[in-house]
Design a protein around this motif. Structure first.
Motif, PDB file in Angstrom:
ATOM      1  N   SER A 189       0.822  -1.213   0.000  1.00 55.57           N
ATOM      2  CA  SER A 189       0.000   0.000   0.000  1.00 55.57           C
ATOM      3  C   SER A 189       0.855   1.262   0.000  1.00 55.57           C
ATOM      4  O   SER A 189       0.352   2.369  -0.224  1.00 55.57           O
ATOM      5  CB  SER A 189      -0.936   0.010   1.220  1.00 55.57           C
ATOM      6  OG  SER A 189      -0.195   0.068   2.426  1.00 55.57           O
ATOM      7  N   SER A 190       2.171   1.099   0.260  1.00 51.38           N
ATOM      8  CA  SER A 190       3.082   2.245   0.297  1.00 51.38           C
ATOM      9  C   SER A 190       3.986   2.301  -0.923  1.00 51.38           C
ATOM     10  O   SER A 190       4.937   3.078  -0.954  1.00 51.38           O
ATOM     11  CB  SER A 190       3.948   2.180   1.562  1.00 51.38           C
ATOM     12  OG  SER A 190       3.148   2.199   2.718  1.00 51.38           O
ATOM     13  N   GLY A 191       3.714   1.457  -1.925  1.00 51.75           N
ATOM     14  CA  GLY A 191       4.474   1.541  -3.163  1.00 51.75           C
ATOM     15  C   GLY A 191       5.423   0.398  -3.431  1.00 51.75           C
ATOM     16  O   GLY A 191       6.106   0.379  -4.455  1.00 51.75           O
ATOM     17  N   VAL A 192       5.490  -0.569  -2.506  1.00 51.46           N
ATOM     18  CA  VAL A 192       6.330  -1.741  -2.731  1.00 51.46           C
ATOM     19  C   VAL A 192       5.565  -2.735  -3.599  1.00 51.46           C
ATOM     20  O   VAL A 192       4.440  -3.121  -3.268  1.00 51.46           O
ATOM     21  CB  VAL A 192       6.737  -2.404  -1.401  1.00 51.46           C
ATOM     22  CG1 VAL A 192       7.488  -3.711  -1.646  1.00 51.46           C
ATOM     23  CG2 VAL A 192       7.593  -1.453  -0.575  1.00 51.46           C
ATOM     24  N   GLN A 193       6.171  -3.140  -4.684  1.00 52.68           N
ATOM     25  CA  GLN A 193       5.497  -4.091  -5.569  1.00 52.68           C
ATOM     26  C   GLN A 193       5.541  -5.505  -5.010  1.00 52.68           C
ATOM     27  O   GLN A 193       4.562  -6.250  -5.082  1.00 52.68           O
ATOM     28  CB  GLN A 193       6.132  -4.085  -6.960  1.00 52.68           C
ATOM     29  CG  GLN A 193       5.472  -5.058  -7.941  1.00 52.68           C
ATOM     30  CD  GLN A 193       5.907  -4.806  -9.366  1.00 52.68           C
ATOM     31  OE1 GLN A 193       5.801  -3.693  -9.867  1.00 52.68           O
ATOM     32  NE2 GLN A 193       6.407  -5.843 -10.032  1.00 52.68           N
ATOM     33  N   ASP A 194       6.678  -5.888  -4.429  1.00 59.47           N
ATOM     34  CA  ASP A 194       6.802  -7.235  -3.884  1.00 59.47           C
ATOM     35  C   ASP A 194       7.964  -7.293  -2.908  1.00 59.47           C
ATOM     36  O   ASP A 194       8.824  -6.395  -2.892  1.00 59.47           O
ATOM     37  CB  ASP A 194       7.021  -8.247  -5.011  1.00 59.47           C
ATOM     38  CG  ASP A 194       6.416  -9.616  -4.690  1.00 59.47           C
ATOM     39  OD1 ASP A 194       6.097  -9.857  -3.500  1.00 59.47           O
ATOM     40  OD2 ASP A 194       6.258 -10.425  -5.614  1.00 59.47           O
ATOM     41  N   VAL A 195       7.984  -8.339  -2.086  1.00 58.06           N
ATOM     42  CA  VAL A 195       9.059  -8.563  -1.119  1.00 58.06           C
ATOM     43  C   VAL A 195       9.614  -9.965  -1.325  1.00 58.06           C
ATOM     44  O   VAL A 195       8.857 -10.933  -1.426  1.00 58.06           O
ATOM     45  CB  VAL A 195       8.551  -8.412   0.332  1.00 58.06           C
ATOM     46  CG1 VAL A 195       9.668  -8.743   1.325  1.00 58.06           C
ATOM     47  CG2 VAL A 195       8.031  -7.007   0.584  1.00 58.06           C
TER      48      VAL A 195
END
Length: 376
Positions: free
Chosen positions: A337-343
């Motif tokens: 929700s803060s702009g991270v596409q994936d981890v």
């Protein structure tokens, strides 16, 4: 595919350069034509001087200081004689990594050794002093630094107190001693990305002292001590800095630098990224991903650490973020929700923490390879 890589270290297992190299190797096994741009960054904590030395032509100044428990150690800072600027990493003399786990005790530790470094930079002509906060073993409100530069903290009988955490509650008066160091004309900067106030439920003691060896009773006493220091300071000097975001950084060292040396607070990641010239790179080159990461992504990650600064940078250029970590300790949705596409989480849940830390480089390379292989 083009990658801009701005990772933090994986504490205890990989430097940021090792994170970069393992990530790159994993990608290249799948995408042979991928290109990479690495930025060594720091939020002001451990690794601050390493990052500075990549972008500034500074002399490394070695000296003897005291560690958080008052034992003599060898430490260093960076001096740029041309601009009369000095760079100090608080963790080098006042850091948690200088102590064995059994030695950590936030009631007994002090930032005095970092104050010795500051004093030395002044003797050598520094006019701008940048102090990278983070990784400290202390909860002394910065009175150790202040004491090293000539401030004294007196109890109700007028006796000088040792500048350690447990004595904060005993401070009744602040004076200047015979060896007070003149700081007129010198600018101080506190470099960090922590936004905590000095005391209270979100303050230095309640949020950070447990990891510095404090139990519940000690945390409460340390918090009362920080509150007392602030009240004594306001009574004598008429200013209250306890609510300034960042005053609780490094066990209240942010407060001490602001109160005794009128330090300006600067965002660590913004400071380093500006030094690195990365905005000029982003203005002239296109990237498919900005990659960041750290050993453990948790609640603190989302409150001012390096990763948050990288996420904000990426959002401003509308570039997706890929994060890597040893362990993901917050819901993935909080990051996406803060702009991270994936981890990409590299830890093997079936192995011990020791195994995962010891084999972090291989695990990262393998997980990155598997991740990009799955996208083809």
């Amino acid at each position: 595919m083009r990658f801009l890589i701005i990772p933090d270290k994986f504490k205890g297992s990989m430097t940021s350069e090792e994170v970069y190299r393992s990530f790159r190797t994993g990608v290249e096994q799948v995408l042979s034509d991928a290109s990479f741009h690495f930025v060594k960054a720091s939020d002001g904590g451990d690794g601050f001087l390493d990052a500075i030395s990549m972008y500034k032509d500074c002399k490394r100044v070695a000296m003897k200081t005291l560690d958080p428990l008052g034992r003599e150690i060898s430490s260093y800072y960076l001096l740029d004689a041309k601009s009369k600027s000095a760079y100090i990493e608080l963790a080098n003399s006042s850091g948690m990594e200088l102590l064995e786990p059994s030695e950590r005790n936030a009631s007994l530790t002090s930032t005095f050794g970092s104050g010795q470094q500051i004093a030395d930079t002044i003797k050598k002509g520094a006019k701008k002093i940048y102090v990278g906060l983070g990784g400290s073993a202390t909860n002394d409100g910065g009175i150790g630094i202040a004491n090293a530069l000539g401030f004294e903290f007196l109890d109700s009988n007028g006796n000088p107190l040792e500048p350690i955490g447990k004595n904060l509650s005993e401070v009744q008066k602040i004076t200047q001693s015979y060896n007070y160091m003149e700081i007129k004309g010198i600018q101080f900067f506190a470099i960090n990305d922590v936004k905590n106030p000095l005391f209270g439920k979100d303050g230095a003691a309640f949020v950070y002292a447990a990891q510095k060896g404090a139990n519940a009773a000690m945390i409460s006493e340390l918090d009362k001590g920080l509150r007392n220091l602030s009240e004594v300071y306001e009574r004598q000097f008429g200013s209250d800095f306890s609510e300034v975001p960042g005053s609780g950084a490094a066990g209240g060292t942010g407060f001490g630098l602001k109160a005794f040396f009128k330090a300006d607070f600067l965002s660590g990641i913004t400071f380093i990224l500006e030094l690195s010239g990365i905005k000029e790179v982003l203005d002239t080159q296109k990237f498919d991903y900005i990659v960041t990461g750290e050993g453990k992504i948790d609640d603190q990650t989302l409150h001012g650490k390096l990763i948050q600064g990288v996420m904000e940078l990426a959002n401003s250029y509308n570039i997706p973020v890929l994060a890597v970590c040893g362990k993901l300790d917050v819901p993935l949705e909080r990051l996406t929700s803060s702009g991270v596409q994936d981890v990409i989480e590299i830890g093997d849940p079936n192995k011990s923490l020791g195994y995962n830390m010891q084999n972090a480089k291989d695990l990262l390379q393998r997980r990155v390879y598997e991740y990009f292989k799955s996208l083809i």
